[in-house]
Write a protein that holds these residues in place. Sequence first.
Motif, PDB file in Angstrom:
ATOM      1  N   ARG A   1       0.786  -1.231   0.029  1.00 27.95           N
ATOM      2  CA  ARG A   1      -0.043  -0.150   0.030  1.00 27.95           C
ATOM      3  C   ARG A   1       0.974   1.286   0.143  1.00 27.95           C
ATOM      4  O   ARG A   1       1.098   1.813   0.979  1.00 27.95           O
ATOM      5  N   PRO A   2       1.543   1.433  -1.037  1.00 26.91           N
ATOM      6  CA  PRO A   2       2.601   2.574  -1.044  1.00 26.91           C
ATOM      7  C   PRO A   2       2.171   3.933  -0.730  1.00 26.91           C
ATOM      8  O   PRO A   2       2.873   4.848  -0.314  1.00 26.91           O
ATOM      9  N   LYS A   3       0.682   4.174  -1.080  1.00 27.67           N
ATOM     10  CA  LYS A   3       0.015   5.578  -0.842  1.00 27.67           C
ATOM     11  C   LYS A   3      -0.471   5.645   0.842  1.00 27.67           C
ATOM     12  O   LYS A   3      -0.778   6.857   0.896  1.00 27.67           O
ATOM     13  N   ALA A   4      -0.188   4.616   1.268  1.00 29.32           N
ATOM     14  CA  ALA A   4      -0.860   4.804   2.668  1.00 29.32           C
ATOM     15  C   ALA A   4      -0.006   5.710   3.487  1.00 29.32           C
ATOM     16  O   ALA A   4       1.364   5.648   3.381  1.00 29.32           O
ATOM     17  N   HIS A   5      -0.595   6.300   4.601  1.00 37.15           N
ATOM     18  CA  HIS A   5       0.295   7.304   5.287  1.00 37.15           C
ATOM     19  C   HIS A   5       0.541   6.506   6.827  1.00 37.15           C
ATOM     20  O   HIS A   5      -0.033   5.777   7.244  1.00 37.15           O
ATOM     21  N   ILE A   6       1.792   7.152   7.274  1.00 44.03           N
ATOM     22  CA  ILE A   6       2.234   6.243   8.456  1.00 44.03           C
ATOM     23  C   ILE A   6       1.136   6.251   9.630  1.00 44.03           C
ATOM     24  O   ILE A   6       0.819   5.396  10.371  1.00 44.03           O
ATOM     25  N   ASN A   7       0.403   7.479   9.979  1.00 38.16           N
ATOM     26  CA  ASN A   7      -0.653   7.372  10.957  1.00 38.16           C
ATOM     27  C   ASN A   7      -1.711   6.542  10.838  1.00 38.16           C
ATOM     28  O   ASN A   7      -1.928   5.856  11.583  1.00 38.16           O
ATOM     29  N   THR A   8      -2.052   6.278   9.370  1.00 38.65           N
ATOM     30  CA  THR A   8      -3.025   5.272   9.289  1.00 38.65           C
ATOM     31  C   THR A   8      -2.769   3.871   9.445  1.00 38.65           C
ATOM     32  O   THR A   8      -3.375   3.152   9.899  1.00 38.65           O
ATOM     33  N   ILE A   9      -1.361   3.490   9.066  1.00 41.03           N
ATOM     34  CA  ILE A   9      -0.778   2.166   9.318  1.00 41.03           C
ATOM     35  C   ILE A   9      -0.824   1.988  11.093  1.00 41.03           C
ATOM     36  O   ILE A   9      -1.096   0.923  11.532  1.00 41.03           O
ATOM     37  N   LEU A  10      -0.268   3.022  11.635  1.00 41.32           N
ATOM     38  CA  LEU A  10      -0.287   2.921  13.053  1.00 41.32           C
ATOM     39  C   LEU A  10      -1.513   2.728  13.904  1.00 41.32           C
ATOM     40  O   LEU A  10      -1.744   2.135  14.926  1.00 41.32           O
ATOM     41  N   ALA A  11      -2.618   3.559  13.068  1.00 41.14           N
ATOM     42  CA  ALA A  11      -3.963   3.372  13.933  1.00 41.14           C
ATOM     43  C   ALA A  11      -4.616   2.118  13.666  1.00 41.14           C
ATOM     44  O   ALA A  11      -5.592   1.898  14.216  1.00 41.14           O
ATOM     45  N   GLU A  12      -3.980   1.109  12.893  1.00 46.32           N
ATOM     46  CA  GLU A  12      -4.827  -0.208  12.865  1.00 46.32           C
ATOM     47  C   GLU A  12      -4.399  -1.218  14.295  1.00 46.32           C
ATOM     48  O   GLU A  12      -5.110  -1.999  14.292  1.00 46.32           O
ATOM     49  N   GLN A  13      -3.122  -0.516  14.684  1.00 51.15           N
ATOM     50  CA  GLN A  13      -2.922  -1.162  16.106  1.00 51.15           C
ATOM     51  C   GLN A  13      -3.197  -0.166  17.357  1.00 51.15           C
ATOM     52  O   GLN A  13      -3.837  -0.836  18.259  1.00 51.15           O
ATOM     53  N   LEU A  14      -2.967   0.833  17.291  1.00 51.69           N
ATOM     54  CA  LEU A  14      -3.104   2.008  18.272  1.00 51.69           C
ATOM     55  C   LEU A  14      -4.570   2.657  17.984  1.00 51.69           C
ATOM     56  O   LEU A  14      -5.115   2.554  17.023  1.00 51.69           O
ATOM     57  N   THR A  15      -5.064   3.444  19.125  1.00 48.07           N
ATOM     58  CA  THR A  15      -6.279   4.005  18.692  1.00 48.07           C
ATOM     59  C   THR A  15      -5.833   5.382  17.822  1.00 48.07           C
ATOM     60  O   THR A  15      -4.669   5.754  17.788  1.00 48.07           O
ATOM     61  N   LYS A  16      -6.792   5.660  16.966  1.00 44.28           N
ATOM     62  CA  LYS A  16      -6.451   6.816  15.910  1.00 44.28           C
ATOM     63  C   LYS A  16      -5.883   8.106  16.526  1.00 44.28           C
ATOM     64  O   LYS A  16      -5.039   8.764  16.169  1.00 44.28           O
ATOM     65  N   LYS A  17      -6.571   8.465  17.733  1.00 47.45           N
ATOM     66  CA  LYS A  17      -5.993   9.479  18.479  1.00 47.45           C
ATOM     67  C   LYS A  17      -4.573   9.305  19.008  1.00 47.45           C
ATOM     68  O   LYS A  17      -3.839  10.360  18.961  1.00 47.45           O
ATOM     69  N   LEU A  18      -4.355   8.207  19.500  1.00 49.93           N
ATOM     70  CA  LEU A  18      -3.079   7.975  19.863  1.00 49.93           C
ATOM     71  C   LEU A  18      -1.788   8.084  18.855  1.00 49.93           C
ATOM     72  O   LEU A  18      -0.809   8.540  18.683  1.00 49.93           O
ATOM     73  N   ALA A  19      -2.366   7.351  17.632  1.00 46.43           N
ATOM     74  CA  ALA A  19      -1.573   7.458  16.442  1.00 46.43           C
ATOM     75  C   ALA A  19      -1.223   8.588  15.960  1.00 46.43           C
ATOM     76  O   ALA A  19       0.077   9.018  15.618  1.00 46.43           O
ATOM     77  N   ASP A  20      -2.270   9.661  15.926  1.00 46.29           N
ATOM     78  CA  ASP A  20      -2.038  10.889  15.183  1.00 46.29           C
ATOM     79  C   ASP A  20      -1.142  11.486  16.147  1.00 46.29           C
ATOM     80  O   ASP A  20      -0.315  12.336  15.687  1.00 46.29           O
ATOM     81  N   ARG A  21      -1.403  11.540  17.636  1.00 48.65           N
ATOM     82  CA  ARG A  21      -0.470  12.151  18.406  1.00 48.65           C
ATOM     83  C   ARG A  21       1.045  12.004  18.387  1.00 48.65           C
ATOM     84  O   ARG A  21       1.912  12.816  18.190  1.00 48.65           O
ATOM     85  N   LEU A  22       1.329  10.750  18.435  1.00 43.85           N
ATOM     86  CA  LEU A  22       2.572  10.315  18.422  1.00 43.85           C
ATOM     87  C   LEU A  22       3.214  10.639  16.863  1.00 43.85           C
ATOM     88  O   LEU A  22       4.469  10.950  17.062  1.00 43.85           O
ATOM     89  N   CYS A  23       2.390  10.652  15.750  1.00 42.12           N
ATOM     90  CA  CYS A  23       3.120  11.125  14.652  1.00 42.12           C
ATOM     91  C   CYS A  23       3.249  12.582  14.707  1.00 42.12           C
ATOM     92  O   CYS A  23       4.410  12.963  14.140  1.00 42.12           O
ATOM     93  N   GLU A  24       2.320  13.391  15.323  1.00 47.44           N
ATOM     94  CA  GLU A  24       2.779  14.731  15.670  1.00 47.44           C
ATOM     95  C   GLU A  24       4.108  15.096  16.284  1.00 47.44           C
ATOM     96  O   GLU A  24       4.678  15.731  15.935  1.00 47.44           O
ATOM     97  N   ILE A  25       4.213  14.285  17.332  1.00 44.76           N
ATOM     98  CA  ILE A  25       5.025  14.582  18.374  1.00 44.76           C
ATOM     99  C   ILE A  25       6.552  14.105  17.749  1.00 44.76           C
ATOM    100  O   ILE A  25       7.543  14.579  17.674  1.00 44.76           O
ATOM    101  N   TRP A  26       6.695  12.837  17.376  1.00 45.17           N
ATOM    102  CA  TRP A  26       7.773  12.159  16.691  1.00 45.17           C
ATOM    103  C   TRP A  26       7.955  11.918  15.348  1.00 45.17           C
ATOM    104  O   TRP A  26       9.273  12.149  15.061  1.00 45.17           O
ATOM    105  N   PHE A  27       7.069  12.069  14.435  1.00 45.19           N
ATOM    106  CA  PHE A  27       7.220  11.926  13.112  1.00 45.19           C
ATOM    107  C   PHE A  27       6.631  12.939  12.262  1.00 45.19           C
ATOM    108  O   PHE A  27       6.205  12.768  10.940  1.00 45.19           O
ATOM    109  N   ALA A  28       7.051  14.386  12.854  1.00 43.48           N
ATOM    110  CA  ALA A  28       6.334  15.443  11.974  1.00 43.48           C
ATOM    111  C   ALA A  28       6.624  15.565  10.499  1.00 43.48           C
ATOM    112  O   ALA A  28       6.035  15.702   9.558  1.00 43.48           O
TER     113      ALA A  28
END
Length: 395
Positions: free
Chosen positions: A273-300
Motif C-alpha cells: 500500500r505505497p500510498k498509505a500514510h504512517i498514522n493510518t498504519i499505526l492506527a490499525e494497532q493503536l487508537t486513531k487519537k494516539l497514532a495521530d498524536r505520536l506522529c505529531e510529536i515524533w514523526f512530523a
Amino acid sequence: MQKKDVVIIGAGAAGLMCGITAGQRGRSVAILDHANKVGKKILMSGGGRCNFTNYYTEPTNYLSHNLHFCKSALSRYTQWDFIALVEKHGIPYHEKKLGQLFCDNKAKDIVNMLLDECAQAGVEVRTECSISQVDKVDDGFIIQSSHGKWHCQSLVIATGGLSIPTMGATGFGYDIAKQFGLKLFPTYAALVPFTLTPKLLEQFEGLSGTSADALVSCNDQSFRENILFTHRGLSGPSILQISSYWQPGDAISINLFPDMDLYDHLKQVQQERPKAHINTILAEQLTKKLADRLCEIWFADYGQKPLAELSNEALHTIAEQLQNWQLKPTGTEGYRTAEVTMGGVDTDEVSSKTFEAKKVQGLYFIGEVLDVTGHLGGFNFQWAWASGYAAGQYV
C-alpha cells in the motif's frame, strides 16, 4: 484488663485470616483495628469486586530482599485453599484474565465470609480501637487502647503498609518493629502510577483515558498489559507492575507493537500500500487519537508523506521509536494511590515457619508490614491469607 491468648492489631486480610486460624485451634482471640470498619482494602480492591487470589500464584510473583522467605507460607496455604473457602461460602467468582479471580458481586462477600468465620471461631473483632502503647511483660504483652487495657500471650502485627492513607494506613507496624529492635528496610510506594515532566504532559494533553497494549521493561523485568495515559502521567497494569522494579532516575522502555517486528511490517505495507500514510498504519494497532498524536510529536517530518516516499532509514527510526520508547518518569504518585508498600520489616528478623520475631518471644508480623510484595493480580491478597494462616497455627 481484658485477657486474651492472642491479640491481633489490624483487621485486614492477614489479621482476619490469622484470627480465624487461631480461633479454630481453640485460642481466645481479639482483633483490634483503629478504622471504623474491617477489611477496607478488601472492599475497595479490584474496583469493588476484590481480586482475592490468582490461579498462578508462585514464589516468583513476589519481591523481597530474601526471595526464599515467602515459599514456606505460600506452600502451606495455597490459592486452592482460599478458593475452597470461597466456594464453601457459596460466593460466585470468575477469572478476569491472567488467573486473576474476582467476586461476581461485591468485595463485601469476602469480608462477610471472613467475619462469619471469625464468629464461628469465637474471635472478637473491635473497630474504632486505637492503640496508644504496647509493652512486653514476663507473660506476654500489655496493650493500652481506646477500648481499655488488654493482656495477651501472643501479639500479632497485621497493620499493613503506608499505601492509601485515606483508608487509614499508618506506619504503626514499623514503629512497633523499631520499638523492639527489629531491622527495617526503607519503604516506598509500589504498584503505583508514574508522573511525567510538564513538557511530556503537554505533549500528551488530551490523551487522558487512552490506553494501549504494550510491553514495558525496566531493570531486566518486563510486563505485557495495557498502559493508560492520565492527567499526571502513565498508569495501567503494565506500568503499575514495572513500578515495583523502577528506581528514581531510571528510564523505562515501552514497546507499543509487542507482537511484531514493526520495521518488517512497515516494509511489507510499503510494498502493498505505497500510498498509505504512517498514522493510518499505526492506527490499525493503536487508537486513531494516539497514532495521530505520536506522529505529531515524533514523526512530523514523515507524517504527511505516503509510505512510498519514506526511506529505509526513516522506517527504521519510526520502528525503533515505537518499539523502544525510552521514557524517564519524574517519580510516582506515591502512597496516595499506591496499591502496596515495598520494604518494611526485614524477613530475616522473623521465622518463615511461624512468623514470630526471632528476638521477641510472642511477637508476630504478617502480611504487608513485612518486606514481601506481590505482583498485581491477587498475589498480595494470597500473601495475606498465607502468612495469616501460617502464623495462626502457632500464636
